[in-house]
Design an enzyme around this catalytic site. Sequence first.
Site, PDB file in Angstrom:
ATOM      1  N   GLU A  32      -1.458  -5.438   8.604  1.00  8.78           N
ATOM      2  CA  GLU A  32      -0.646  -4.887   9.691  1.00  8.78           C
ATOM      3  C   GLU A  32      -1.270  -5.131  11.058  1.00  8.78           C
ATOM      4  OE1 GLU A  32       0.168  -0.732   8.913  1.00  8.78           O
ATOM      5  OE2 GLU A  32       0.957  -1.155   6.904  1.00  8.78           O
ATOM      6  N   ASP A  57       0.843  -1.203   0.000  1.00  6.17           N
ATOM      7  CA  ASP A  57       0.000   0.000   0.000  1.00  6.17           C
ATOM      8  C   ASP A  57       0.878   1.252   0.000  1.00  6.17           C
ATOM      9  OD1 ASP A  57       0.860  -0.177   2.596  1.00  6.17           O
ATOM     10  OD2 ASP A  57      -1.122  -0.016   3.523  1.00  6.17           O
ATOM     11  N   SER A  58       2.212   1.050  -0.051  1.00  6.74           N
ATOM     12  CA  SER A  58       3.127   2.169  -0.308  1.00  6.74           C
ATOM     13  C   SER A  58       2.877   2.726  -1.710  1.00  6.74           C
ATOM     14  CB  SER A  58       4.586   1.724  -0.159  1.00  6.74           C
ATOM     15  OG  SER A  58       4.826   0.538  -0.897  1.00  6.74           O
ATOM     16  N   GLU A 109       9.260  -4.111  10.364  1.00  7.95           N
ATOM     17  CA  GLU A 109       9.709  -2.832   9.796  1.00  7.95           C
ATOM     18  C   GLU A 109      10.309  -1.939  10.872  1.00  7.95           C
ATOM     19  OE1 GLU A 109       6.907  -0.996   7.156  1.00  7.95           O
ATOM     20  OE2 GLU A 109       8.059   0.871   7.017  1.00  7.95           O
ATOM     21  N   LYS A 151      -1.197  -9.509   2.907  1.00 10.65           N
ATOM     22  CA  LYS A 151      -0.471  -9.033   4.095  1.00 10.65           C
ATOM     23  C   LYS A 151      -1.344  -8.011   4.797  1.00 10.65           C
ATOM     24  CE  LYS A 151       3.295  -6.118   3.811  1.00 10.65           C
ATOM     25  NZ  LYS A 151       2.830  -4.911   4.511  1.00 10.65           N
ATOM     26  N   ASP A 180      -1.102  -6.147  -0.197  1.00 13.93           N
ATOM     27  CA  ASP A 180      -1.437  -5.505   1.082  1.00 13.93           C
ATOM     28  C   ASP A 180      -2.931  -5.257   1.186  1.00 13.93           C
ATOM     29  OD1 ASP A 180       0.696  -5.123   2.792  1.00 13.93           O
ATOM     30  OD2 ASP A 180       1.297  -3.200   1.898  1.00 13.93           O
TER      31      ASP A 180
HETATM   32  O1  KIV Z   1       3.592  -1.156   1.593  1.00 11.92           O
HETATM   33  C1  KIV Z   1       4.781  -1.493   1.623  1.00 11.92           C
HETATM   34  O2  KIV Z   1       5.589  -1.158   0.750  1.00 11.92           O
HETATM   35  C2  KIV Z   1       5.228  -2.302   2.747  1.00 11.92           C
HETATM   36  C3  KIV Z   1       6.693  -2.531   2.890  1.00 11.92           C
HETATM   37  C4  KIV Z   1       7.344  -1.324   3.424  1.00 11.92           C
HETATM   38  C5  KIV Z   1       6.999  -3.725   3.683  1.00 11.92           C
HETATM   39  O3  KIV Z   1       4.439  -2.744   3.515  1.00 11.92           O
END
Ligand code: KIV
Length: 273
Positions: free
Chosen positions: A123, A52-53, A190, A121, A91
């Site tokens: 959090e 989600d980056s 992280e 994934k 994510d």
């Molecule tokens: O969203 C992302 O890029 C991440 C990484 C920083 C692990 O979760």
Amino acid sequence: MSVHLEDTRKVTTHRLFEMKQRGEKISMLTAYDYTMASILDQAGIDVLLVGDSASNVMAGNITTLPMTLDQMIYHGSSVVKGVQRALVVVDMPFGSYQGNSKEALASAIRIMKETGADCLKLEGGEEVLESVCRILTAGIPVMGHLGLTPQSINKFGTYTVRAREEQEASKLVADALLLEKAGCFGIVLEKIPASLAKKVAESVKIPIIGIGAGFAVDGQVLVVHDMMGMNSKGFSPRFLRKYADLHTVMTDAVKNYIKDVKSGDFPNESEQY
Ligand code: KIV
């Protein structure tokens, strides 16, 4: 004479587990689109994270919070089309799993159905355990993410190293054990002290992938735009190693193109019909 053959078999969550067992480090990078995913997959990356980056590097937002389920599905399905070998993890965006486990499962099923990704994934630890368990019961592999969890940036108030204090460190270890017990196939850690990451990696059998968590873990992940040096704004945390300076390469290419267009040099005789 032995001939080295590239291992072109599809990477699975089980193969990541075997890699940890034999001490082979796992390589992971983010990807958000078809072309980048094809390049990274053909180069041999083990895991591609549709992070989600994307909110930061693709959409220009300051945090990851604005990302929607539809946007993650768009990026996820684009990446999946470019990949043959890597395990593709998507994510779950902020707001798609924290409410309750029923909503979490509905979001998870949408991502899996509409992207064709291999796994998800999300959090958090104990707070999202019920959601993790419910998603797992549907046969969807889940990866955890602990330490600096960017979706909680408004609670943290800073992107500084997490879990330096004993209380937060103990909770992180306990959360990692809970996620493993629940059935997660791996965990991203992280921006936490390297000694704590080492402790976690030694305490669980599932692979631990670090970003700013030192070398004593089972693999590493970086945001691809950061490691390629595409970022112009001097984002340079200690954990980031830049493997290229694409910002300069691309800026020079664009400047040359502009020069050629303005001077009438492009297109030339052989570049027209
Ligand atoms: O969203 C992302 O890029 C991440 C990484 C920083 C692990 O979760």
